[in-house]
Scaffold this motif. Structure first.
Motif, mmCIF file in Angstrom:
data_model
loop_
_atom_site.group_PDB
_atom_site.id
_atom_site.type_symbol
_atom_site.label_atom_id
_atom_site.label_comp_id
_atom_site.label_asym_id
_atom_site.label_seq_id
_atom_site.Cartn_x
_atom_site.Cartn_y
_atom_site.Cartn_z
ATOM 1 N N ASP A 212 -3.902 42.830 -69.115
ATOM 2 C CA ASP A 212 -2.696 42.356 -69.792
ATOM 3 C C ASP A 212 -2.117 41.126 -69.104
ATOM 4 O O ASP A 212 -1.391 40.355 -69.732
ATOM 5 N N LEU A 213 -2.422 40.955 -67.826
ATOM 6 C CA LEU A 213 -1.952 39.798 -67.077
ATOM 7 C C LEU A 213 -2.954 39.476 -65.984
ATOM 8 O O LEU A 213 -3.415 40.373 -65.274
ATOM 9 N N VAL A 214 -3.292 38.188 -65.860
ATOM 10 C CA VAL A 214 -4.166 37.705 -64.785
ATOM 11 C C VAL A 214 -3.388 36.651 -64.005
ATOM 12 O O VAL A 214 -2.829 35.716 -64.587
ATOM 13 N N VAL A 215 -3.351 36.811 -62.682
ATOM 14 C CA VAL A 215 -2.661 35.858 -61.811
ATOM 15 C C VAL A 215 -3.673 35.305 -60.808
ATOM 16 O O VAL A 215 -4.186 36.048 -59.955
ATOM 17 N N ALA A 216 -3.972 34.013 -60.916
ATOM 18 C CA ALA A 216 -4.925 33.351 -60.028
ATOM 19 C C ALA A 216 -4.186 32.755 -58.844
ATOM 20 O O ALA A 216 -3.081 32.226 -58.979
#
Length: 342
Positions: free
Chosen positions: A121-125
């Motif tokens: 639901d959320l990807v944080v790089a």
């Protein structure tokens, strides 16, 4: 009742790795800020797919949080990267809960890996190159630098100049590079402090000794024979203080570089097992070249030239840290939205 969180790739058990300890400190604070309760933890380095009987069941967990760190590169050959990428689908299909991947560097992965990431639901790089890799596969992703930048640390006074430089050395995840750095530190009679407690883990659980573990054990014995026992700190924050009190740091470790930037401590670095250090340098916007092609390139001239930041680089670091703080708040808000669905 606080939402119940399953936390995967939990590195809190690896207190011998200062970077892992500090990242987990930041994650614990992040969860606390969002009033999320981690009730299930799956440790770093253990493939969850081989232990389905130990996984939480539907109704026991309200969301899944995955700590990406530097693990998610080289899929499909790197099984640890593949396993973490598949947790989004596990959360969706088996648990029917949202999932969030945070603090992730993504390099050299195949299309199937990014297809797996779509389930999150959320990807944080943690670097812009990883964010751009997601964008190239039509996956929206936020950028927030490594979570070590979210900890509190004293800043070095970069105006100091001395005739005799106090240079600190740390190692590398690459054994050959690690040995070369140690040898250079010894030849310069400089202080070497490992970021990771390697020796104490090499012969743990001897009943599970494999060829790989045997090689690590033999390398550990060789290190002790050539350089003596490693000198360790009581805590990760003591390691941060040690960095901030050096005139210059020489390292092959990603998290040593993040902590040098955090404390405004000049540094030189050698490549790690992925381009994550170089990508971080690009994100900060440093102008002066701080990369060593080889440890043999290090001499007194190179040390003296690197022991202060230029005014442009100092300003770039200041701006980077300011923006990082805002990005951390953005991640907090995005995680809350993904998990609470509001």
């Amino acid at each position: 009742m606080k939402p119940r969180i399953a936390l995967f790739n939990d590195t809190s058990s690896d207190q011998g790795h200062y970077g892992c300890a500090l990242v987990m400190e930041a994650i614990e604070r992040l969860l606390a800020d969002l009033e999320l309760a981690p009730v299930f933890r799956w440790p770093v380095g253990r493939d969850w797919r081989a232990h389905s009987n130990e996984m939480p069941e539907r109704g026991q967990i309200d969301a899944v949080v995955v700590n990406g760190e530097g693990t998610m590169h080289g899929a499909p050959h790197n099984e640890r990267a593949v396993a973490l990428a598949k947790l989004g689908a596990f959360a969706r299909d088996a648990l029917n809960v949202p999932s969030v991947l945070i603090n992730a560097s993504l390099f050299g992965n195949d299309a199937a890996f990014y297809e797996d990431l779509r389930a999150f639901d959320l990807v944080v790089a943690r670097d812009r190159a990883s964010q751009q890799a997601c964008t190239a596969h039509d996956i929206p992703a936020l950028h927030c630098p490594d979570l070590t930048f979210a900890i509190s640390a004293a800043r070095k006074n970069n105006a100091r100049q001395k005739d005799d430089l106090d240079v600190g050395f740390t190692g590398s995840v690459i054994p050959r590079t690690d040995f070369a750095i140690r040898q250079m530190a010894k030849s310069l009679n400089a202080d070497f402090r490992p970021m990771v407690d390697i020796a104490s883990r090499d012969l743990s659980r001897p009943s599970r000794l494999s060829v790989s573990r045997l090689r690590k054990a033999l390398r550990a014995r060789k290190r002790v024979r050539l350089f003596g026992e490693d000198v360790r700190f009581a805590s990760a924050h003591d390691f941060v203080d040690w960095i901030s009190n050096r005139d210059l740091i020489v390292t092959g470790r990603y998290h040593t570089v993040t902590l040098a930037i955090l404390t405004h401590t000049p540094f030189l670095y050698l490549d790690s097992n992925s381009p994550k250090i170089q990508k971080l340098i690009e994100d900060v916007g440093l102008i002066q070249n701080r990369k060593l092609a080889s440890i043999e390139d290090l001499d007194q001239t190179a040390l003296r030239a690197a022991c202060v930041f230029t005014s442009q680089d100092d300003a770039a670091i200041e701006e980077f840290l300011k923006v990082s703080s805002a990005q951390y708040q953005e991640v907090c808000a995005a995680m809350g939205k993904a998990i609470f669905k509001v």
